[in-house]
Design a protein around this motif. Structure first.
Motif, mmCIF file in Angstrom:
data_model
loop_
_atom_site.group_PDB
_atom_site.id
_atom_site.type_symbol
_atom_site.label_atom_id
_atom_site.label_comp_id
_atom_site.label_asym_id
_atom_site.label_seq_id
_atom_site.Cartn_x
_atom_site.Cartn_y
_atom_site.Cartn_z
ATOM 1 N N GLY A 106 -0.356 8.264 -5.625
ATOM 2 C CA GLY A 106 -0.976 9.234 -4.738
ATOM 3 C C GLY A 106 -2.090 8.628 -3.907
ATOM 4 O O GLY A 106 -1.994 7.501 -3.427
ATOM 5 N N LYS A 107 -3.198 9.360 -3.778
ATOM 6 C CA LYS A 107 -4.274 8.968 -2.868
ATOM 7 C C LYS A 107 -5.497 8.403 -3.579
ATOM 8 O O LYS A 107 -6.604 8.409 -3.027
ATOM 9 C CB LYS A 107 -4.683 10.182 -2.027
ATOM 10 C CG LYS A 107 -3.554 10.745 -1.177
ATOM 11 C CD LYS A 107 -3.955 12.023 -0.477
ATOM 12 C CE LYS A 107 -2.781 12.608 0.313
ATOM 13 N NZ LYS A 107 -3.120 13.918 0.940
ATOM 14 N N GLY A 163 -3.713 14.004 -4.208
ATOM 15 C CA GLY A 163 -2.344 13.934 -3.722
ATOM 16 C C GLY A 163 -1.327 13.951 -4.837
ATOM 17 O O GLY A 163 -0.205 13.447 -4.682
ATOM 18 N N LEU A 197 -8.628 14.232 2.554
ATOM 19 C CA LEU A 197 -9.286 12.948 2.775
ATOM 20 C C LEU A 197 -9.352 12.609 4.260
ATOM 21 O O LEU A 197 -10.342 12.043 4.738
ATOM 22 C CB LEU A 197 -8.556 11.846 2.002
ATOM 23 C CG LEU A 197 -8.768 11.890 0.486
ATOM 24 C CD1 LEU A 197 -7.808 10.948 -0.221
ATOM 25 C CD2 LEU A 197 -10.207 11.538 0.132
ATOM 26 N N GLU A 198 -8.309 12.958 5.002
ATOM 27 C CA GLU A 198 -8.330 12.738 6.451
ATOM 28 C C GLU A 198 -9.390 13.613 7.102
ATOM 29 O O GLU A 198 -10.122 13.175 7.999
ATOM 30 C CB GLU A 198 -6.954 13.049 7.043
ATOM 31 C CG GLU A 198 -6.856 12.755 8.535
ATOM 32 C CD GLU A 198 -5.473 13.036 9.093
ATOM 33 O OE1 GLU A 198 -5.334 13.047 10.333
ATOM 34 O OE2 GLU A 198 -4.531 13.248 8.296
ATOM 35 N N CYS A 224 -4.650 17.175 5.286
ATOM 36 C CA CYS A 224 -5.074 16.226 4.247
ATOM 37 C C CYS A 224 -6.586 16.283 4.097
ATOM 38 O O CYS A 224 -7.336 16.084 5.065
ATOM 39 C CB CYS A 224 -4.624 14.812 4.621
ATOM 40 S SG CYS A 224 -5.277 13.522 3.536
ATOM 41 N N TRP A 274 -6.324 5.371 -4.215
ATOM 42 C CA TRP A 274 -6.893 4.222 -3.506
ATOM 43 C C TRP A 274 -7.767 4.712 -2.354
ATOM 44 O O TRP A 274 -8.898 4.253 -2.171
ATOM 45 C CB TRP A 274 -5.797 3.305 -2.984
ATOM 46 C CG TRP A 274 -6.274 2.358 -1.910
ATOM 47 C CD1 TRP A 274 -6.063 2.457 -0.568
ATOM 48 C CD2 TRP A 274 -7.091 1.203 -2.098
ATOM 49 N NE1 TRP A 274 -6.688 1.438 0.098
ATOM 50 C CE2 TRP A 274 -7.324 0.648 -0.814
ATOM 51 C CE3 TRP A 274 -7.643 0.588 -3.211
ATOM 52 C CZ2 TRP A 274 -8.089 -0.493 -0.628
ATOM 53 C CZ3 TRP A 274 -8.409 -0.559 -3.023
ATOM 54 C CH2 TRP A 274 -8.621 -1.082 -1.750
ATOM 55 N N ASP A 275 -7.265 5.663 -1.567
ATOM 56 C CA ASP A 275 -8.036 6.222 -0.459
ATOM 57 C C ASP A 275 -9.314 6.882 -0.979
ATOM 58 O O ASP A 275 -10.375 6.782 -0.349
ATOM 59 C CB ASP A 275 -7.189 7.248 0.298
ATOM 60 C CG ASP A 275 -5.854 6.668 0.743
ATOM 61 O OD1 ASP A 275 -5.771 6.168 1.876
ATOM 62 O OD2 ASP A 275 -4.900 6.699 -0.057
ATOM 63 N N ARG A 288 0.838 -1.214 0.000
ATOM 64 C CA ARG A 288 0.000 0.000 0.000
ATOM 65 C C ARG A 288 0.868 1.257 0.000
ATOM 66 O O ARG A 288 0.524 2.258 -0.627
ATOM 67 C CB ARG A 288 -0.926 0.001 1.215
ATOM 68 C CG ARG A 288 -1.990 -1.078 1.130
ATOM 69 C CD ARG A 288 -3.088 -0.890 2.143
ATOM 70 N NE ARG A 288 -4.077 -1.960 2.033
ATOM 71 C CZ ARG A 288 -5.228 -1.980 2.683
ATOM 72 N NH1 ARG A 288 -5.536 -0.971 3.495
ATOM 73 N NH2 ARG A 288 -6.067 -2.970 2.534
ATOM 74 N N GLN A 289 1.975 1.189 0.700
ATOM 75 C CA GLN A 289 2.906 2.317 0.665
ATOM 76 C C GLN A 289 3.465 2.517 -0.734
ATOM 77 O O GLN A 289 3.595 3.658 -1.209
ATOM 78 C CB GLN A 289 4.037 2.079 1.676
ATOM 79 C CG GLN A 289 3.615 2.187 3.119
ATOM 80 C CD GLN A 289 4.734 1.845 4.084
ATOM 81 O OE1 GLN A 289 5.806 1.388 3.684
ATOM 82 N NE2 GLN A 289 4.501 2.059 5.376
ATOM 83 N N ARG A 317 0.763 4.150 -2.922
ATOM 84 C CA ARG A 317 0.621 5.593 -2.700
ATOM 85 C C ARG A 317 1.803 6.371 -3.282
ATOM 86 O O ARG A 317 1.633 7.493 -3.756
ATOM 87 C CB ARG A 317 0.481 5.882 -1.209
ATOM 88 C CG ARG A 317 -0.848 5.409 -0.621
ATOM 89 C CD ARG A 317 -1.060 5.935 0.788
ATOM 90 N NE ARG A 317 -2.362 5.517 1.300
ATOM 91 C CZ ARG A 317 -2.538 4.473 2.107
ATOM 92 N NH1 ARG A 317 -1.489 3.755 2.480
ATOM 93 N NH2 ARG A 317 -3.737 4.146 2.535
#
Length: 401
Positions: A41-42, A89, A243-244, A241, A44-45, A33-34, A37
Motif C-alpha cells: 500500500g502507501k 491504502g 496523501l496527495e 487520495c 512508503w509514501d 516502487r510499483q 505499493r
C-alpha cells in the motif's frame, strides 16, 4: 496575537528519523516502487511525510481522556479505523486485523520462516530498556546487500519491515522490536491489517500523556498529521487520495498551530472530504462492546464511534448514551489483563457495520447541548482559547451534515 496558556508546558514528540529510509528508497527504481505499493500500500509514501512536531504537540493539549477523543470546544475529533485505512491504502475488507496473540515469535523461528532477513538474524538479538529486537543498522545493511545483488523482492520486504518499525510502530530508537516484527509477519504472511494496532498505540500514548507529564508522544505521527490536516484545511481541488491532498496543502506549512487549534470552530472543519464519497457502511461496534475496542502492541483501549460518526458524513442525531461511552483500557499483556484481551480478540470476530440506519438530516441539537455541558466540566479547555475569543463572532454550524 495574544499568547496562549498551555495545559502541558512541554510536550515531547518522538522524532522518527526517516533519513535512512529515504536513502534505501532511492535504491529502488520505478518498477520496484510499483511492486512495493502493490504489496504494502502507501506506507512508503506515509514514511516520507514531513511531520510538524508543533502540530502534534499542540494537538496533545486537546486530548480529552474521559471521552477518548480530541475536544476543541464546540466540536470533537477522533482518529478512526476507516480514516487510517485510507491513509495506508489498505482497507480491512473482510480480513482480520492484527491482534496480538499473547506470544512473540522467537528469532530462531523468524530466521527460519523469513529468509529475506538472513540466517544470521538469530544472532543479532539486542535488548534496550528491556525491549527485545533487531538493530535497525543490521536490517539496513542487509537491504543494501540485497539491492547490490538485485534481489528486489527481498529488499522490498526488508524496507517494509523497517517502515513498520520506524514509522507505523515506533518504540526504541535504533531497534525493530519483537512486537513490531510480530505485526509485520501477521501482515506479510496473512494480510492482517496493522490499522487497529496503530490506532491503539496512538490513543494509548495520548492517554498516558494525560497521566504523566514526562511521557513522550510515541505513535505513527505521520498518519496522525495527515489525518489532522485533512480535517482542518479545505482545498479547492478535492483529492481522492489523502496523501496527495496532504502534499498539495500549502497552508499547513504556514500555520501557527497553537492559534489555529485555539480558534477553530466546528463550522470550519472539513467534515466530508472527497475520499469519503461513495463509501457505504461504517464500523459501529465489535462483539459485546458498544464502541470500537482496539488492541495494539502496548495493550487495549477504545474510541467512541458515537462521538466521531460525523467525520464520515453521518449526522449527529442526539446526545450519546452513557453505555456508549464505557472506556476500555488494559495496559500491557500480563495475567491480570488476559480476560479483557481475550474479549477484544473475540469481539473482532463479530463486527457490526451500519449505513442506511445512520443516514438522514436530523437535528444535532441534542449532541450540541450534551457537548456544551461536557465542556463546562473540562477545567483545562478555557485556558487554551485566545483572550480575544469573545471578540470574534463564531459561525453557527448547520443543523445538517
Amino acid at each position: 496575537m495574544p499568547s496562549l496558556k498551555k495545559r502541558f508546558n512541554q510536550v515531547e514528540v518522538k522524532s522518527l528519523g526517516t533519513t535512512s529510509l529515504k536513502e534505501l528508497g532511492q535504491l529502488m527504481g520505478q518498477l520496484q516502487r510499483q511492486a512495493f505499493r502493490k504489496d504494502y500500500g502507501k506506507i512508503w509514501d506515509l514514511a516520507m511525510v514531513e511531520v510538524s512536531t508543533e502540530a502534534i504537540a499542540s494537538l496533545a493539549q486537546y486530548y480529552d481522556q474521559s471521552m477518548g477523543c480530541f475536544t476543541f470546544g464546540n466540536f470533537q475529533l477522533s482518529p478512526m479505523v476507516e480514516e487510517f485505512e485510507k491513509i495506508l491504502g489498505r482497507p480491512l475488507g473482510g480480513k482480520k486485523p492484527y491482534l496480538f496473540s499473547g506470544f512473540y515469535p522467537s528469532l530462531t523461528r523468524i530466521s527460519k520462516d523469513s529468509p529475506y532477513l538472513g540466517a544470521g538474524i538469530r544472532h543479532r538479538k539486542q535488548v534496550e530498556n528491556k525491549v527485545v529486537g533487531i538493530p535497525r543498522k543490521y536490517l539496513e545493511a542487509r537491504a543494501r546487500i540485497l539491492a547490490g545483488k538485485g534481489e528486489w523482492a527481498l529488499l522490498i520486504d526488508i524496507l517494509a519491515l523497517l517502515i513498520f518499525g520506524g514509522v507505523l510502530f515506533p518504540n526504541v530508537d535504533g531497534l525493530v522490536d519483537l512486537a513490531t516484527i510480530d505485526a509485520f509477519l501477521a501482515y506479510h504472511d496473512h494480510k492482517e491489517s496493522p490499522v487497529v494496532a496503530m490506532l491503539a498505540n496512538l490513543y494509548d500514548t495520548f492517554d498516558r500523556r494525560c497521566e504523566k507529564s514526562s511521557t513522550r508522544i510515541v505513535c505513527c505521527t505521520p498518519a496522525l498529521y495527515v489525518w489532522l490536516v485533512s480535517h482542518l484545511f479545505c482545498q479547492e481541488v478535492r483529492h481522492d487520495c489523502l496523501l496527495e491532498s496532504h502534499r498539495s496543502c500549502t497552508e499547513k506549512g504556514r500555520a501557527n498551530w497553537d492559534q489555529l487549534l485555539a480558534n477553530r470552530e466546528g463550522a470550519s472543519v472539513n467534515w466530508f472530504p472527497r475520499w469519503k464519497e461513495g463509501r457505504t457502511g461504517v464500523l459501529i461496534s465489535c462483539g459485546g462492546f458498544s464502541n470500537v475496542p482496539l488492541m495494539g502492541t502496548r495493550g487495549c483501549i477504545n474510541y467512541n464511534l458515537v462521538l466521531a460518526i460525523r467525520q464520515l458524513g453521518y449526522p449527529m442525531k442526539g446526545a450519546p448514551l452513557e453505555e456508549e461511552l464505557v472506556p476500555v483500557i488494559s495496559r500491557g499483556f500480563n495475567k491480570t489483563n488476559m480476560e479483557t484481551l481475550q474479549k477484544v480478540r473475540e469481539a473482532w470476530e463479530v463486527v457490526q457495520k451500519k449505513d442506511k440506519e445512520l443516514r438522514g438530516s436530523g437535528p444535532i441539537g441534542g449532541y450540541r447541548e450534551w457537548l456544551k455541558a461536557h465542556v463546562q466540566g473540562l477545567d483545562w479547555l478555557p485556558s487554551l482559547k485566545t483572550a480575544k475569543r469573545d471578540e470574534v463572532e463564531a459561525a453557527e454550524e448547520d443543523e445538517q451534515v
